[in-house]
Scaffold this motif. Structure first.
Motif, PDB file in Angstrom:
ATOM      1  N   ALA A   1       0.829  -1.206   0.000  1.00 33.49           N
ATOM      2  CA  ALA A   1       0.000   0.000   0.000  1.00 33.49           C
ATOM      3  C   ALA A   1       0.867   1.262   0.000  1.00 33.49           C
ATOM      4  O   ALA A   1       0.498   2.274  -0.608  1.00 33.49           O
ATOM      5  CB  ALA A   1      -0.939  -0.005   1.201  1.00 33.49           C
ATOM      6  N   ILE A   2       2.013   1.206   0.655  1.00 28.03           N
ATOM      7  CA  ILE A   2       2.943   2.335   0.623  1.00 28.03           C
ATOM      8  C   ILE A   2       3.404   2.571  -0.816  1.00 28.03           C
ATOM      9  O   ILE A   2       3.433   3.707  -1.295  1.00 28.03           O
ATOM     10  CB  ILE A   2       4.148   2.099   1.561  1.00 28.03           C
ATOM     11  N   GLY A   3       3.750   1.502  -1.509  1.00 26.53           N
ATOM     12  CA  GLY A   3       4.173   1.630  -2.907  1.00 26.53           C
ATOM     13  C   GLY A   3       3.070   2.172  -3.797  1.00 26.53           C
ATOM     14  O   GLY A   3       3.315   3.009  -4.667  1.00 26.53           O
ATOM     15  N   VAL A   4       1.860   1.715  -3.582  1.00 28.17           N
ATOM     16  CA  VAL A   4       0.728   2.208  -4.371  1.00 28.17           C
ATOM     17  C   VAL A   4       0.494   3.691  -4.088  1.00 28.17           C
ATOM     18  O   VAL A   4       0.254   4.485  -5.002  1.00 28.17           O
ATOM     19  CB  VAL A   4      -0.536   1.380  -4.070  1.00 28.17           C
ATOM     20  N   ALA A   5       0.588   4.079  -2.832  1.00 24.57           N
ATOM     21  CA  ALA A   5       0.392   5.483  -2.468  1.00 24.57           C
ATOM     22  C   ALA A   5       1.473   6.363  -3.102  1.00 24.57           C
ATOM     23  O   ALA A   5       1.183   7.468  -3.568  1.00 24.57           O
ATOM     24  CB  ALA A   5       0.403   5.639  -0.948  1.00 24.57           C
TER      25      ALA A   5
ATOM     26  N   ILE B   1      -0.050  11.560  -0.439  1.00 24.82           N
ATOM     27  CA  ILE B   1       0.608  11.707   0.859  1.00 24.82           C
ATOM     28  C   ILE B   1      -0.252  11.129   1.988  1.00 24.82           C
ATOM     29  O   ILE B   1       0.258  10.369   2.818  1.00 24.82           O
ATOM     30  CB  ILE B   1       0.987  13.176   1.122  1.00 24.82           C
ATOM     31  N   PRO B   2      -1.560  11.438   2.059  1.00 20.08           N
ATOM     32  CA  PRO B   2      -2.378  10.843   3.129  1.00 20.08           C
ATOM     33  C   PRO B   2      -2.418   9.317   3.054  1.00 20.08           C
ATOM     34  O   PRO B   2      -2.392   8.639   4.081  1.00 20.08           O
ATOM     35  CB  PRO B   2      -3.766  11.431   2.907  1.00 20.08           C
ATOM     36  N   GLY B   3      -2.477   8.768   1.835  1.00 20.14           N
ATOM     37  CA  GLY B   3      -2.469   7.312   1.688  1.00 20.14           C
ATOM     38  C   GLY B   3      -1.168   6.701   2.164  1.00 20.14           C
ATOM     39  O   GLY B   3      -1.161   5.648   2.803  1.00 20.14           O
ATOM     40  N   GLY B   4      -0.065   7.352   1.853  1.00 21.34           N
ATOM     41  CA  GLY B   4       1.245   6.861   2.301  1.00 21.34           C
ATOM     42  C   GLY B   4       1.380   6.908   3.805  1.00 21.34           C
ATOM     43  O   GLY B   4       1.887   5.965   4.419  1.00 21.34           O
ATOM     44  N   ILE B   5       0.913   7.982   4.393  1.00 21.28           N
ATOM     45  CA  ILE B   5       0.980   8.108   5.856  1.00 21.28           C
ATOM     46  C   ILE B   5       0.100   7.053   6.515  1.00 21.28           C
ATOM     47  O   ILE B   5       0.506   6.411   7.490  1.00 21.28           O
ATOM     48  CB  ILE B   5       0.590   9.533   6.297  1.00 21.28           C
ATOM     49  N   ALA B   6      -1.105   6.859   5.974  1.00 22.38           N
ATOM     50  CA  ALA B   6      -2.012   5.849   6.540  1.00 22.38           C
ATOM     51  C   ALA B   6      -1.414   4.449   6.419  1.00 22.38           C
ATOM     52  O   ALA B   6      -1.508   3.641   7.355  1.00 22.38           O
ATOM     53  CB  ALA B   6      -3.366   5.907   5.833  1.00 22.38           C
ATOM     54  N   ALA B   7      -0.781   4.160   5.288  1.00 20.82           N
ATOM     55  CA  ALA B   7      -0.170   2.841   5.102  1.00 20.82           C
ATOM     56  C   ALA B   7       1.006   2.643   6.056  1.00 20.82           C
ATOM     57  O   ALA B   7       1.212   1.542   6.576  1.00 20.82           O
ATOM     58  CB  ALA B   7       0.278   2.673   3.651  1.00 20.82           C
ATOM     59  N   MET B   8       1.787   3.699   6.291  1.00 17.00           N
ATOM     60  CA  MET B   8       2.914   3.593   7.235  1.00 17.00           C
ATOM     61  C   MET B   8       2.418   3.375   8.661  1.00 17.00           C
ATOM     62  O   MET B   8       2.998   2.588   9.414  1.00 17.00           O
ATOM     63  CB  MET B   8       3.791   4.834   7.161  1.00 17.00           C
ATOM     64  N   ILE B   9       1.338   4.052   9.017  1.00 12.72           N
ATOM     65  CA  ILE B   9       0.762   3.858  10.348  1.00 12.72           C
ATOM     66  C   ILE B   9       0.230   2.434  10.481  1.00 12.72           C
ATOM     67  O   ILE B   9       0.446   1.775  11.504  1.00 12.72           O
ATOM     68  CB  ILE B   9      -0.347   4.904  10.619  1.00 12.72           C
TER      69      ILE B   9
END
Length: 61
Positions: free
Chosen positions: A21-25, A31-39
């Motif tokens: 999901a981080i890669g997809v974001a 940016i919000p998708g990447g942060i959510a995936a990291m969390i």
């Protein structure tokens, strides 16, 4: 097969999906998708290590 701890398989699959999901974001430049995936990745891995510690203390591992 009886030695497999299925809860850890589920935790690892969830962690891999969070990494994907981080890669997809990043691909969508979200940016919000990447942060959510990291969390999500941090939470999943944290729960996995917490479960492993608890099971080790109970003598299940």
């Amino acid at each position: 097969m009886k030695d497999i701890k299925w809860i850890f398989v589920l935790y690892s699959i969830a962690a891999v999906l969070s990494m994907c999901a981080i890669g997809v974001a990043v691909g969508f430049r979200s940016i919000p998708g990447g942060i959510a995936a990291m969390i999500a990745l941090t939470l999943v891995m944290g729960y996995g290590f917490k479960t492993k510690k608890k099971m080790r203390e109970q003598g299940l591992l």
